[in-house]
Design a protein around this motif. Sequence first.
Motif, PDB file in Angstrom:
ATOM      1  N   LEU A  14       1.149  -1.717   0.158  1.00  0.00           N
ATOM      2  CA  LEU A  14      -0.480   0.356   0.198  1.00  0.00           C
ATOM      3  C   LEU A  14       0.463   0.987   0.235  1.00  0.00           C
ATOM      4  CD1 LEU A  14      -2.593  -1.199   2.722  1.00  0.00           C
ATOM      5  CD2 LEU A  14      -2.798  -1.030   0.391  1.00  0.00           C
ATOM      6  N   ARG A  61      -3.521   3.114   7.389  1.00  0.00           N
ATOM      7  CA  ARG A  61      -4.736   2.590   6.442  1.00  0.00           C
ATOM      8  C   ARG A  61      -5.991   2.973   5.899  1.00  0.00           C
ATOM      9  NH1 ARG A  61      -3.704  -3.902   5.195  1.00  0.00           N
ATOM     10  NH2 ARG A  61      -1.185  -2.655   6.067  1.00  0.00           N
ATOM     11  N   ASP A  67      -3.824   4.666   1.327  1.00  0.00           N
ATOM     12  CA  ASP A  67      -4.205   3.283   0.895  1.00  0.00           C
ATOM     13  C   ASP A  67      -5.328   2.895   1.384  1.00  0.00           C
ATOM     14  OD1 ASP A  67      -3.463   4.197  -1.880  1.00  0.00           O
ATOM     15  OD2 ASP A  67      -1.955   3.001  -2.187  1.00  0.00           O
ATOM     16  N   TRP A  68      -6.144   2.635   0.743  1.00  0.00           N
ATOM     17  CA  TRP A  68      -7.381   1.533   1.182  1.00  0.00           C
ATOM     18  C   TRP A  68      -7.074   0.226   1.104  1.00  0.00           C
ATOM     19  CZ3 TRP A  68     -13.320   3.337  -0.303  1.00  0.00           C
ATOM     20  CH2 TRP A  68     -13.371   4.742  -0.036  1.00  0.00           C
ATOM     21  N   ARG A  70      -6.506  -4.001   0.073  1.00  0.00           N
ATOM     22  CA  ARG A  70      -7.177  -4.644  -1.068  1.00  0.00           C
ATOM     23  C   ARG A  70      -8.149  -5.455   0.543  1.00  0.00           C
ATOM     24  NH1 ARG A  70      -2.070  -2.731  -2.382  1.00  0.00           N
ATOM     25  NH2 ARG A  70      -2.071  -2.067  -4.786  1.00  0.00           N
ATOM     26  N   GLY A  71      -9.000  -5.579  -0.185  1.00  0.00           N
ATOM     27  CA  GLY A  71      -9.128  -7.085   1.150  1.00  0.00           C
ATOM     28  C   GLY A  71      -9.938  -6.626   1.720  1.00  0.00           C
ATOM     29  N   SER A  73      -8.973  -5.635   4.937  1.00  0.00           N
ATOM     30  CA  SER A  73      -7.721  -5.722   5.567  1.00  0.00           C
ATOM     31  C   SER A  73      -7.758  -4.809   6.266  1.00  0.00           C
ATOM     32  CB  SER A  73      -6.444  -6.139   5.508  1.00  0.00           C
ATOM     33  OG  SER A  73      -5.627  -7.154   5.807  1.00  0.00           O
ATOM     34  N   ASP A 203     -12.540   4.406   3.885  1.00  0.00           N
ATOM     35  CA  ASP A 203     -12.826   3.272   4.102  1.00  0.00           C
ATOM     36  C   ASP A 203     -13.761   2.416   4.547  1.00  0.00           C
ATOM     37  OD1 ASP A 203     -13.363   0.454   2.608  1.00  0.00           O
ATOM     38  OD2 ASP A 203     -11.579   0.119   2.657  1.00  0.00           O
TER      39      ASP A 203
END
Length: 291
Positions: A14, A61, A67-68, A70-71, A73, A203
């Motif tokens: 990220l 995060r 960044d967000w 991925r998935g 987490s 997010d």
Amino acid sequence: MQQPQSRFFQSHGLRLHYWDWGNAAAPPLLLIHGGKDHGRSWDLLARALQPHFHVIAPDLRGHGDSDWARGGSYALPEYVYDLTRLPPLADAPPATVIGHSMGGMIAMLYAGTFPERVERLVVLDGVTVRPDAQMAPAHERMTRWLGQLDRLEGREPRHYPTIDDAAAQMRAHNKRLGHELSLHLATHGARRNDDGSYSWKFDPYQRVTAPHRLAPSEYADLWARITCPALLLFAGESFIDPAEAAAASRYFKNARSEIVSDAGHWLQHDRPDEVLRLIGEFVELPFASSN
């Protein structure tokens, strides 16, 4: 008015962001925000402490300009890993670490995992786990997690016509927030959409409760490893029962707790002068002793 520098680093695939307030020759001070928040939430405290510390305020995060994941987490240990990748902490002396809410939980996990890296620890209304609580069975945790993911799938972010509208929403949740502060928080906490409206930067998946989180007793195990002095500040009018949460100090080797009256969960916004005074005394700053 002094402004921090915007910087980025890589962690876990990220691109993450942090605010650097300068004074790199001074001891490091790490400010960790809570859920649905961002690093610029600390501005008042950062400006007051910057003459004495190299102040670093990351956007965790999935928050702010980071960044967000991925998935989606967002287990607490993953935030701790990101802190180990922060460039200003590499090869630096032990840091003073201050965390609010979820950021306080992250700060305590960091200090318990790496006690040699933390000089002092301050937690603002962040003891959100009772170490003596019973953990739900695995199948219940899995079912809850899957249901949360299903509800978020395809969910559209809320749109606000203007930043003022976003700020007004913040004031609706915290009646103590003034217009100027809420506008500052919304300006750094929302991004402009293609249609000119605004949506929050965080997010929605960071709200999901990971089924593989630590057990309550494991938090106590990590807290017991913290060797530095710790100050646990609790809000007198928080959703966290202050007297019950303050009992958590018994799990630490060297901790004291204080209850900040006339403040809700966002005590650093509700009672900024009092919070700064308590922190200043704890880290033994000259301006605190002269008050």
